[in-house]
Write an enzyme that holds these catalytic residues in place. Structure first.
Site, PDB file in Angstrom:
ATOM      1  N   ASP A   1     -33.705 -40.960 -26.355  1.00 39.45           N
ATOM      2  CA  ASP A   1     -33.262 -41.807 -27.468  1.00 39.45           C
ATOM      3  C   ASP A   1     -33.736 -43.254 -27.376  1.00 39.45           C
ATOM      4  O   ASP A   1     -33.307 -44.097 -28.179  1.00 39.45           O
ATOM      5  CB  ASP A   1     -31.727 -41.777 -27.579  1.00 39.45           C
ATOM      6  CG  ASP A   1     -31.262 -40.491 -28.253  1.00 39.45           C
ATOM      7  OD1 ASP A   1     -31.979 -40.009 -29.144  1.00 39.45           O
ATOM      8  OD2 ASP A   1     -30.198 -39.982 -27.873  1.00 39.45           O
TER       9      ASP A   1
ATOM     10  N   ASP B   1     -34.383 -34.445 -33.932  1.00 41.89           N
ATOM     11  CA  ASP B   1     -34.157 -35.901 -33.950  1.00 41.89           C
ATOM     12  C   ASP B   1     -35.233 -36.636 -33.145  1.00 41.89           C
ATOM     13  O   ASP B   1     -35.567 -37.792 -33.422  1.00 41.89           O
ATOM     14  CB  ASP B   1     -32.788 -36.265 -33.338  1.00 41.89           C
ATOM     15  CG  ASP B   1     -31.686 -35.268 -33.617  1.00 41.89           C
ATOM     16  OD1 ASP B   1     -31.982 -34.070 -33.792  1.00 41.89           O
ATOM     17  OD2 ASP B   1     -30.523 -35.672 -33.639  1.00 41.89           O
TER      18      ASP B   1
HETATM   19  N1  GLY Z   1     -29.482 -38.015 -33.022  1.00 36.70           N
HETATM   20  C1  GLY Z   1     -28.167 -37.537 -33.121  1.00 36.70           C
HETATM   21  C2  GLY Z   1     -27.673 -37.414 -34.523  1.00 36.70           C
HETATM   22  O1  GLY Z   1     -28.431 -37.460 -35.479  1.00 36.70           O
HETATM   23  O2  GLY Z   1     -26.481 -37.257 -34.678  1.00 36.70           O
END
Ligand code: GLY
Length: 393
Positions: free
Chosen positions: A113, A171
């Site tokens: 992330d 994601d």
């Molecule tokens: N990246 C985690 C979400 O979209 O909740």
């Protein structure tokens, strides 16, 4: 002083809604920006001593997060977009403050992330100020993210220490933007090549024949073969989690911008078709949290997914040569998000901008709540829309 005056002015306006409509009243965009400015500056003032950023507002309480949380870059990133929209120096001051709270995140190697955390904060800061210290942070963060790329698998690993061996979530497409930036800043082609490999393999392994995508694909870390496909935040393994489709749309649009590889443009268009023509997409185009959510039409919506769609569609509209209605649809989504139904009243909603997002329905968390990333992609979409339509504020 200027900040104080503007906060007092907006507070007074909140007490007299009729006057509020006439303040900067040329259109819904000016109103939305005024509300956003009030909300974010009030939050920035309120939470600055904690050195943490607001993530959500649940049970009448704002949840604050630091560098260990995937959402910590969105509040500073929103302040940068707000500064771009308003040219208010208070926004810039707060954007710098909240960005620099995240300095140590650049060294994290335990999460994919970093793109969300560092690119949204330092990336926007560097784009708007050219600060060489921010450039250095971006380069270091890109190197840190590269430690999660394993050439045999050809993908960046999303999560550690969970039930999967080598999980990759859709994601993760957004985190590739940091790798692309890392190559541009350093001249080292490896991060860009890793991003391309990741995006290529994700096209092959994440998508279904109808162009929707799974949330999680787990790989064998030795052979790189797919072990299984499923979900973490969607309704079920075979359903289409609304925000996940947004990450795919945004991710392939961004990868086309960075590489000009046509396969990415085509993939982004396929995802757009899936989303925009889905029979379960409500008329106002703010999706339910999953395209197979139970209890439609009373299922919770996800304003964060809508904001991501809007931002991505505006960019995509500039790349597609054939006639398309992406920009018009994005404008409609933004207008709906800027209506009373979704836009907070000043001083309410925990000082977040948008209402009605869904963070994690299976975990019963952040349901019908504000989310910092809904605000971030909403403001980004506003910036893009205003530029694209050449709107004078
Ligand atoms: N990246 C985690 C979400 O979209 O909740």
């Amino acid at each position: 002083m200027k900040l104080k005056i503007s906060l007092i002015l907006l507070l007074v306006l909140s007490l007299f809604p009729l006057q509020a409509v006439t303040y900067k009243s040329c259109n819904w965009i000016n109103h939305a920006i005024s509300v956003s400015e009030f909300q974010l500056l009030a939050a920035a003032e309120k939470f600055k001593c904690t050195k943490k950023s607001p993530r959500t507002f649940e049970h009448n309480q704002v949840e604050l997060v630091g560098t260990n949380d995937w959402t910590s870059g969105f509040f500073p990133g929103s302040l940068w977009y707000l500064y771009e929209l308003t040219k208010n120096d208070s926004c810039k001051k707060e954007a710098i403050r909240y960005t620099e709270f995240l300095e140590k995140a650049q060294y994290r190697t335990d999460t994919h992330d970093l793109g969300f955390i560092v690119y949204c904060s330092y990336g926007n800061g560097f784009r708007l100020t050219g600060d060489p210290d921010y450039k250095a942070v971006l380069e270091t963060a890109s190197q840190s993210l590269m430690t999660r790329y394993h050439p045999t698998v050809g993908l960046v690993k999303s999560w550690d220490k969970r039930k999967w061996e080598y999980p990759v979530i859709i994601d993760n497409m957004l985190n590739l933007e940091l790798l692309c930036e890392g190559s541009k800043l350093s001249g080292n082609p490896n991060p860009l090549q890793a991003a391309i490999s990741h995006a290529d393999k994700t096209i092959i392994n994440h998508f279904r024949p109808d162009n929707s995508c799974y949330h999680v694909v787990d790989y064998d870390s030795i052979t790189g073969n797919v072990k299984n496909r499923g979900t973490h935040q969607g309704f079920c393994d075979s359903s289409s989690w609304a925000r996940g489709q947004g990450w795919a749309l945004y991710g392939y649009t961004m990868m086309y911008r960075e590489t000009k590889k046509l396969i990415y443009l085509e993939q982004a268009q396929k995802v757009a078709e899936f989303i925009l023509h889905h029979p379960n997409l409500p008329k106002d185009k703010i999706p339910y949290w999953d395209f197979s959510a139970p209890n439609m039409p009373n299922a919770p919506r996800d304003a964060s997914a809508a904001a991501i769609y809007a931002s991505a569609l505006i960019e995509l509209s500039g790349y597609v040569t054939e006639k398309n209605d992406y920009l018009q649809i994005a404008g409609e989504i933004l207008k709906t998000l800027s209506s009373e139904e979704y836009l907070a009243k000043v001083g309410e909603n925990g000082f977040f901008i948008l209402k009605h997002s869904t963070g994690n329905w299976p975990s019963k968390s952040e349901i019908d709540a504000p989310l910092s990333y809904a605000d971030y992609y909403y403001l980004e979409a506003m910036v893009r829309y205003i530029k694209k339509k050449n709107i004078k504020l």
